[in-house]
Design a protein around this motif. Structure first.
Motif, PDB file in Angstrom:
ATOM      1  N   TYR A 248       0.443 -19.079  14.536  1.00  0.00           N
ATOM      2  CA  TYR A 248       1.244 -20.305  14.616  1.00  0.00           C
ATOM      3  C   TYR A 248       2.737 -19.977  14.705  1.00  0.00           C
ATOM      4  O   TYR A 248       3.201 -18.960  14.185  1.00  0.00           O
ATOM      5  CB  TYR A 248       0.984 -21.194  13.396  1.00  0.00           C
ATOM      6  N   ASN A 249       3.470 -20.890  15.345  1.00  0.00           N
ATOM      7  CA  ASN A 249       4.923 -20.744  15.418  1.00  0.00           C
ATOM      8  C   ASN A 249       5.577 -21.223  14.126  1.00  0.00           C
ATOM      9  O   ASN A 249       5.086 -22.154  13.487  1.00  0.00           O
ATOM     10  CB  ASN A 249       5.498 -21.548  16.592  1.00  0.00           C
ATOM     11  N   VAL A 250       6.686 -20.597  13.791  1.00  0.00           N
ATOM     12  CA  VAL A 250       7.447 -20.997  12.607  1.00  0.00           C
ATOM     13  C   VAL A 250       8.207 -22.282  12.939  1.00  0.00           C
ATOM     14  O   VAL A 250       8.925 -22.331  13.937  1.00  0.00           O
ATOM     15  CB  VAL A 250       8.433 -19.888  12.190  1.00  0.00           C
ATOM     16  N   PRO A 251       8.085 -23.345  12.108  1.00  0.00           N
ATOM     17  CA  PRO A 251       8.710 -24.631  12.443  1.00  0.00           C
ATOM     18  C   PRO A 251      10.105 -24.841  11.862  1.00  0.00           C
ATOM     19  O   PRO A 251      10.713 -25.884  12.084  1.00  0.00           O
ATOM     20  CB  PRO A 251       7.732 -25.638  11.824  1.00  0.00           C
ATOM     21  N   CYS A 252      10.616 -23.847  11.105  1.00  0.00           N
ATOM     22  CA  CYS A 252      11.888 -24.069  10.414  1.00  0.00           C
ATOM     23  C   CYS A 252      12.627 -22.755  10.213  1.00  0.00           C
ATOM     24  O   CYS A 252      12.061 -21.677  10.393  1.00  0.00           O
ATOM     25  CB  CYS A 252      11.636 -24.716   9.046  1.00  0.00           C
ATOM     26  N   ASP A 253      13.881 -22.860   9.858  1.00  0.00           N
ATOM     27  CA  ASP A 253      14.635 -21.707   9.381  1.00  0.00           C
ATOM     28  C   ASP A 253      14.474 -21.651   7.869  1.00  0.00           C
ATOM     29  O   ASP A 253      14.651 -22.669   7.175  1.00  0.00           O
ATOM     30  CB  ASP A 253      16.123 -21.849   9.722  1.00  0.00           C
ATOM     31  N   GLY A 254      14.124 -20.468   7.348  1.00  0.00           N
ATOM     32  CA  GLY A 254      13.932 -20.383   5.911  1.00  0.00           C
ATOM     33  C   GLY A 254      13.688 -18.967   5.440  1.00  0.00           C
ATOM     34  O   GLY A 254      13.764 -18.007   6.212  1.00  0.00           O
ATOM     35  N   VAL A 255      13.388 -18.845   4.142  1.00  0.00           N
ATOM     36  CA  VAL A 255      13.138 -17.555   3.500  1.00  0.00           C
ATOM     37  C   VAL A 255      11.685 -17.498   3.055  1.00  0.00           C
ATOM     38  O   VAL A 255      11.160 -18.455   2.467  1.00  0.00           O
ATOM     39  CB  VAL A 255      14.076 -17.365   2.284  1.00  0.00           C
ATOM     40  N   ILE A 256      11.028 -16.374   3.333  1.00  0.00           N
ATOM     41  CA  ILE A 256       9.635 -16.201   2.912  1.00  0.00           C
ATOM     42  C   ILE A 256       9.588 -16.054   1.394  1.00  0.00           C
ATOM     43  O   ILE A 256      10.297 -15.226   0.811  1.00  0.00           O
ATOM     44  CB  ILE A 256       9.013 -14.963   3.583  1.00  0.00           C
ATOM     45  N   VAL A 257       8.756 -16.862   0.751  1.00  0.00           N
ATOM     46  CA  VAL A 257       8.640 -16.805  -0.708  1.00  0.00           C
ATOM     47  C   VAL A 257       7.367 -16.098  -1.151  1.00  0.00           C
ATOM     48  O   VAL A 257       7.289 -15.608  -2.284  1.00  0.00           O
ATOM     49  CB  VAL A 257       8.685 -18.224  -1.320  1.00  0.00           C
ATOM     50  N   SER A 258       6.389 -16.013  -0.251  1.00  0.00           N
ATOM     51  CA  SER A 258       5.170 -15.276  -0.571  1.00  0.00           C
ATOM     52  C   SER A 258       4.436 -14.925   0.710  1.00  0.00           C
ATOM     53  O   SER A 258       4.583 -15.581   1.735  1.00  0.00           O
ATOM     54  CB  SER A 258       4.250 -16.102  -1.492  1.00  0.00           C
ATOM     55  N   GLY A 259       3.631 -13.852   0.620  1.00  0.00           N
ATOM     56  CA  GLY A 259       2.878 -13.407   1.775  1.00  0.00           C
ATOM     57  C   GLY A 259       3.663 -12.447   2.638  1.00  0.00           C
ATOM     58  O   GLY A 259       4.797 -12.061   2.326  1.00  0.00           O
ATOM     59  N   THR A 299      15.537 -23.576   4.396  1.00  0.00           N
ATOM     60  CA  THR A 299      16.937 -23.410   3.978  1.00  0.00           C
ATOM     61  C   THR A 299      17.918 -24.167   4.868  1.00  0.00           C
ATOM     62  O   THR A 299      19.099 -24.256   4.535  1.00  0.00           O
ATOM     63  CB  THR A 299      17.315 -21.915   3.992  1.00  0.00           C
ATOM     64  N   LYS A 300      17.444 -24.708   5.995  1.00  0.00           N
ATOM     65  CA  LYS A 300      18.337 -25.447   6.881  1.00  0.00           C
ATOM     66  C   LYS A 300      17.664 -26.714   7.382  1.00  0.00           C
ATOM     67  O   LYS A 300      16.443 -26.760   7.564  1.00  0.00           O
ATOM     68  CB  LYS A 300      18.757 -24.585   8.080  1.00  0.00           C
TER      69      LYS A 300
END
Length: 717
Positions: A248-259, A299-300
């Motif tokens: 799947y494509n990433v839908p947002c800008d952010g920080v990985i918290v797990s995995g 995060t955005k």
């Protein structure tokens, strides 16, 4: 406070349309600045607190244009306009052919002349109506463009024929000729050119929609109770936890918290290999999870992601890219008023000597022989011929305007992955013996990873279906088999298993040169390495050398790391390398290069190249690249052969030479023929030119321009 608003404008058919909107809206209260782009049918207004959006929209509508609510509505309007041009061209072509056939067959009669008048009237006042309305607008704004020339030539030929038909007794017997076919055929040829132009523009404008569709429309949000809920990506909020599964494509800008997952960032960074991302790493909307499972903390805001910023910069770049002023239009500003003035003077002089009929006919001869069609065809026919040659040689020129500037380029910037290289991972070398390599090849055959496929392709003859493994894929590290007795992967994998890598001079040299390294351990001992790299295209070095011979400086601009970029650049003889840049940095780099050079060419293939392609003076995309790159590109290389870059530059040079020859012929012809049509030879030789011979001369002039342009189709490089 100044606010910026953007409208999608429908109904614009020429630069003058954009100019009229720009000037009219700027006069409204509260409008600080007004910029209207005919190229992408958009308008950007800067407004203060006194501005009224409804007044601006009403003003645009009063001028005869529309305001589309969204991009889809704008595209529908453009498609309707294209269909209208196509239909009018077909009608004009059919009727013009009938007019020519009727003029050349049978005896002259009232019924025949009436039929010709009726057919010509449909062509002139239905198919060609837009040329006349735009010509009137041009005259009102004192901007004499090609529409004025077209309208002048066709209407005078039509008007003279109409006068001959309605009042034959006022016309001398030897001057009773009809020129309906001439006026009709001019309209037909110009409609064809306009249709081809609008079709190219419509296709070139699809890149914005493609970019908007890149990010997924929905996202899986993880709730506090552990359940996941599908929501619109546009409704994501900061601190939401988003689940992104494998594929799947990433839908947002952010920080990985797990995995952890291998993320394909090629759409944004140009990296040819997926990058392993885990907790604490930043990911961007539009990138692809190729292997793994991750939870991301947003995060955005959706309108502030890196992808959204690229879209915004791309839209701004489109509105700032000004259309090139055509030489014929510039000349027309002087030429058209001059011809009209000469015609008036001709009539007055003949009238002064007591021959008003001769004065009227001579004035009409001046207008007919002035040959606006020769001047108008000088550029488009040459460009169409050049484009025809390019199409036959697998070079798709989508934006004909760049033919006027590409030969001026002295800097060619290349993306690396997929442009100078094939964008395919390949094995450069290995120090494994045949037996160990056979074991590794058969293990890698069980994986779908691009590196695994490259290793299998390196030695397909070693495949043995009888060899079996207990296979385990370790995301971001590599492959383990038979309870870790066989390890193939990066340095982190071997360190995890407590195996020390023997860093030889050979390995250090390969790393220094930018090769990717895959390490192999058998039975808990380091056994060797496999060096991988992106494969350089066969014609890349030859193309770089050809550009240097043309006085063009080659530059590499890539998102890959400096070592990898330097490795490819040294192999090709490219001295200037700009590496490790994101799309926005590429945009800035192109603008900096534009300040140093006359014209800059950019050659790319990826979504991450979109900003650079739009910022460059001339953009060239590979056919194997992303749809967005191909939509933006002024030129698309169908065969993906880089040698076509030099061919396109040489073609443009020859085309511009032909255009200059055509214009020179058109000017010389007018300089000689207009005075003859006015009657300057009559006092000495008793010669006077009738409208019939004026029309014949006009036809010869146009034919000469066409034939000179057709020679471009015979070019060989």
């Amino acid at each position: 406070m100044i606010n910026k608003v953007k409208f999608n404008i429908t109904g614009m058919t020429c630069v003058n349309c954009a100019n009229s909107i720009e000037k009219s809206v700027k006069k409204l209260n509260g409008v600080v600045s007004s910029k209207v782009s005919f190229a992408d049918s958009s308008a950007v207004f800067e407004l203060d607190q006194n501005a009224d959006l409804s007044l601006i929209k009403n003003k645009i509508k009063k001028l005869g244009f529309g305001v589309a609510q969204n991009y889809d509505e704008l595209q529908i309007s453009k498609q309707k306009n294209l269909a209208n041009l196509r239909n009018k061209f077909i009608i004009s072509a059919v009727l013009s052919s009938l007019i020519m056939i009727f003029e050349m067959s049978g005896e002259a009669s009232f019924a025949k002349s009436l039929g010709l008048l009726g057919l010509a009237s449909i062509v002139i006042f239905y198919c060609g109506l837009s040329f006349y309305t735009h010509a009137i607008s041009s005259v009102k704004s004192l901007n004499f463009d090609m529409n004025v020339l077209i309208s002048l030539g066709t209407f005078m030929a039509y008007g003279y024929s109409l006068a001959t038909f309605l009042a034959p007794n006022l016309i001398p017997e030897n001057m009773k000729y009809l020129y309906f076919s001439g006026s009709a055929m001019i309209i037909t040829f110009v409609l064809l050119g306009k249709f081809l132009e609008e079709r190219s523009k419509l296709k070139a404008g699809n890149y914005i929609k493609s970019l908007m569709d890149l990010s997924p429309k929905t996202a899986l949000v993880l709730k506090p109770d552990g359940q996941s809920l599908s929501v619109l990506a546009s409704e994501l909020k900061i601190n939401d936890i988003v689940v992104v599964k494998n594929g799947y494509n990433v839908p947002c800008d952010g920080v990985i918290v797990s995995g952890g997952a291998e993320i394909d960032t090629s759409a944004l960074s140009g990296e040819s290999l997926p990058v392993f991302k885990s907790a604490g790493d930043l990911v961007h909307a539009g990138t692809l999870n190729t292997n793994g499972y991750i939870n991301i903390k947003v995060t955005k805001e959706p309108n502030d992601t890196l992808l959204a910023q690229i879209l915004e910069l791309l839209a701004n770049a489109s509105s700032q890219k000004m259309p090139i002023s055509r030489l014929a239009d510039k000349v027309a500003n002087i030429f058209v008023p001059s011809v009209i003035l000469i015609a008036i003077i001709t009539f007055l002089v003949w009238g002064f000597f007591g021959d008003l009929t001769r004065g009227l006919l001579s004035a009409i001869s001046v207008l007919i022989i002035s040959c606006p069609c020769a001047l108008g065809l000088a550029t488009p026919i040459a460009i169409i011929s050049g484009i025809s040659w390019s199409a036959k040689n697998a070079i798709l020129i989508k934006n004909p305007e760049i033919m006027e500037i590409i030969h001026l380029a002295n800097c060619a910037v290349f993306d690396k992955t997929g442009t100078l290289t094939k964008g395919e991972i390949s094995v450069a070398k290995t120090n494994l013996n045949t037996q160990d390599l056979k074991l590794i090849v058969n293990l890698e055959k069980l994986s779908e990873h691009p590196i695994s496929k490259a290793i299998v392709d390196y030695a397909p003859n070693l495949i043995d279906k009888d060899i079996k493994f207990e296979f385990e894929n370790i995301p971001g590290m590599g492959i383990s088999a038979n309870s870790s007795q066989i390890l193939v992967g990066n340095e982190a994998l071997l360190k995890l298993k407590g195996i020390k890598i023997q860093m030889s001079d050979e390995i250090n040299e390969a790393l220094e040169r930018g090769f990717g390294m895959i390490y192999v351990a058998l039975n808990s001992k380091f056994s060797g390495y496999i060096a991988i790299s992106d494969t350089i295209k066969e014609d890349a070095k030859q193309t770089i050398e050809a550009l240097k011979e043309l006085g063009i400086t080659p530059v590499m601009l890539t998102g890959d790391n400096q070592k990898t970029a330097n490795l490819v650049a040294q192999s090709l003889g490219i001295e200037k390398v700009i590496a490790g840049v994101l799309p926005s940095d590429k945009y800035k780099a192109i603008n900096e290069l534009k300040s140093e050079h006359k014209k800059v060419i950019f050659v790319g293939d990826g979504i991450n190249d979109a900003l650079a392609l739009k910022a460059a003076d001339i953009s060239i995309a590979m056919s194997s690249g992303s749809d967005i790159a191909k939509d933006i590109g002024d030129i698309v290389l169908i065969k993906n052969d880089l040698s076509s870059v030099a061919n396109a530059i040489n073609l443009a040079s020859k085309t511009m030479q032909t255009i200059k020859e055509n214009l020179a012929w058109a000017f010389i012809y007018n300089i000689i023929c207009i005075p003859v049509a006015a009657g300057v030879l009559y006092p000495v030789f008793g010669l006077v030119l009738t409208p019939m011979y004026a029309a014949f001369a006009m036809s010869i002039s146009s034919l000469s321009v066409v034939l000179n342009s057709l020679k471009l189709r015979l070019l060989k490089f």
